[in-house]
Design a protein around this motif. Sequence first.
Motif, mmCIF file in Angstrom:
data_model
loop_
_atom_site.group_PDB
_atom_site.id
_atom_site.type_symbol
_atom_site.label_atom_id
_atom_site.label_comp_id
_atom_site.label_asym_id
_atom_site.label_seq_id
_atom_site.Cartn_x
_atom_site.Cartn_y
_atom_site.Cartn_z
ATOM 1 N N VAL A 229 26.493 50.058 34.657
ATOM 2 C CA VAL A 229 26.027 51.028 35.643
ATOM 3 C C VAL A 229 27.061 52.115 35.867
ATOM 4 O O VAL A 229 28.237 51.966 35.543
ATOM 5 C CB VAL A 229 25.712 50.345 36.997
ATOM 6 C CG1 VAL A 229 24.688 49.243 36.836
ATOM 7 C CG2 VAL A 229 26.989 49.800 37.639
ATOM 8 N N GLU A 230 26.582 53.198 36.423
ATOM 9 C CA GLU A 230 27.460 54.226 36.966
ATOM 10 C C GLU A 230 27.463 54.017 38.472
ATOM 11 O O GLU A 230 26.404 53.989 39.105
ATOM 12 C CB GLU A 230 26.941 55.615 36.616
ATOM 13 C CG GLU A 230 27.812 56.749 37.115
ATOM 14 C CD GLU A 230 27.225 58.103 36.770
ATOM 15 O OE1 GLU A 230 26.705 58.781 37.686
ATOM 16 O OE2 GLU A 230 27.264 58.470 35.577
ATOM 17 N N ALA A 231 28.642 53.829 39.035
ATOM 18 C CA ALA A 231 28.749 53.514 40.464
ATOM 19 C C ALA A 231 29.708 54.478 41.146
ATOM 20 O O ALA A 231 30.640 54.996 40.523
ATOM 21 C CB ALA A 231 29.231 52.081 40.655
ATOM 22 N N SER A 232 29.458 54.724 42.440
ATOM 23 C CA SER A 232 30.325 55.578 43.244
ATOM 24 C C SER A 232 30.938 54.765 44.370
ATOM 25 O O SER A 232 30.270 53.915 44.975
ATOM 26 C CB SER A 232 29.541 56.758 43.824
ATOM 27 O OG SER A 232 29.074 57.607 42.796
ATOM 28 N N SER A 233 32.188 55.032 44.659
ATOM 29 C CA SER A 233 32.898 54.280 45.697
ATOM 30 C C SER A 233 32.389 54.640 47.085
ATOM 31 O O SER A 233 31.987 55.770 47.354
ATOM 32 C CB SER A 233 34.399 54.574 45.622
ATOM 33 O OG SER A 233 34.653 55.946 45.897
ATOM 34 N N ARG A 234 32.377 53.637 47.955
ATOM 35 C CA ARG A 234 32.136 53.842 49.378
ATOM 36 C C ARG A 234 33.446 53.741 50.149
ATOM 37 O O ARG A 234 33.712 54.508 51.057
ATOM 38 C CB ARG A 234 31.142 52.809 49.926
ATOM 39 C CG ARG A 234 29.692 53.070 49.567
ATOM 40 C CD ARG A 234 28.811 51.979 50.139
ATOM 41 N NE ARG A 234 27.402 52.293 50.016
ATOM 42 C CZ ARG A 234 26.423 51.449 50.332
ATOM 43 N NH1 ARG A 234 26.721 50.233 50.772
ATOM 44 N NH2 ARG A 234 25.162 51.800 50.209
ATOM 45 N N ARG A 235 34.245 52.743 49.789
ATOM 46 C CA ARG A 235 35.559 52.526 50.386
ATOM 47 C C ARG A 235 36.519 52.095 49.289
ATOM 48 O O ARG A 235 36.150 51.291 48.427
ATOM 49 C CB ARG A 235 35.511 51.453 51.479
ATOM 50 C CG ARG A 235 34.700 51.795 52.716
ATOM 51 C CD ARG A 235 35.415 52.826 53.578
ATOM 52 N NE ARG A 235 34.787 52.983 54.866
ATOM 53 C CZ ARG A 235 33.708 53.739 55.108
ATOM 54 N NH1 ARG A 235 33.132 54.385 54.099
ATOM 55 N NH2 ARG A 235 33.209 53.833 56.331
ATOM 56 N N ILE A 236 37.726 52.621 49.327
ATOM 57 C CA ILE A 236 38.744 52.241 48.358
ATOM 58 C C ILE A 236 39.886 51.560 49.107
ATOM 59 O O ILE A 236 40.464 52.131 50.040
ATOM 60 C CB ILE A 236 39.279 53.461 47.580
ATOM 61 C CG1 ILE A 236 38.138 54.132 46.808
ATOM 62 C CG2 ILE A 236 40.390 53.055 46.626
ATOM 63 C CD1 ILE A 236 38.560 55.388 46.059
ATOM 64 N N TYR A 237 40.182 50.323 48.710
ATOM 65 C CA TYR A 237 41.259 49.540 49.305
ATOM 66 C C TYR A 237 42.350 49.328 48.260
ATOM 67 O O TYR A 237 42.166 49.623 47.077
ATOM 68 C CB TYR A 237 40.727 48.195 49.807
ATOM 69 C CG TYR A 237 39.666 48.327 50.880
ATOM 70 C CD1 TYR A 237 40.003 48.293 52.231
ATOM 71 C CD2 TYR A 237 38.328 48.503 50.545
ATOM 72 C CE1 TYR A 237 39.044 48.422 53.222
ATOM 73 C CE2 TYR A 237 37.357 48.641 51.527
ATOM 74 C CZ TYR A 237 37.713 48.601 52.860
ATOM 75 O OH TYR A 237 36.758 48.733 53.831
#
Length: 263
Positions: free
Chosen positions: A55-63
């Motif tokens: 899949v192509e995915a986009s971040s919501r939160r980066i930790y």
Amino acid sequence: MKANHRRHQKKATTPAAQQVTATLSLSGFAHDGRAIGRVDGIPWFVTGAIVGETVEASSRRIYSNRVEAVVRKVLEPEASRVVPPCAKFSQCGGCSLQFMTVEQQRLQKRDILQRELGRQIDTKLTVWEPGLMGDSEGYRTRARMSIRAGKLGFTSEGSHQHVALQACPVMVTPLNDALAAMPELPLAKAELEWLVSADGKIGMHLLCAQKPSQSQLTQLLGLLDAVADGLWVSGPDGVRHTLKQCDMRVTTTLGDMSVSHVA
């Protein structure tokens, strides 16, 4: 299955507005059903993906130790991917796995249970009985819905956005009939707990954000008298007003076992 992403969180190192997009293959899943892939060794927990997909995915939160993301495009779908039966699926946060076949949802939940239990006890000698299966639609006899600007609905996943509904495929027919007949209510912000009893009676409990006035109570009874067999209204002070009394006997059936209680 609703996700609970707040446990064991570390402070985000990148604001949610600064999205990162990546292409990744999913090879596992978390306890909440999100699929997991890796980018440069960092695990991505992807909402809306199935193990085995690319899949192509986009971040919501980066930790610092993980990325929480959502699917933007399915490049290589898995065989168990289906069109969600609910038209509001992409907006409503009530059901999060409808993009999988029912069989895949059940298999994944079983595997999660076995894996998580195996972390607590030795399950090598455990004998797993077949799961107790019910209907995949039209089974929910109770629900808690939000009221915003007089309209009933659920909350969108990952936000406080209200999604108004006139039907819900997982609720039983009497609740859907009541939902379709529900008038607009004189409440800007409230919650509705409601259920259908074993003999088809509809019970409603309105939880208002502000203390209801006597005129509001009278108005609510007039609006809901034809829809509700039992009606109760509470305000932030915890006082419950009985507008229409009704004994609610609820029966829960699991396989061959049936349990009744008065709600």
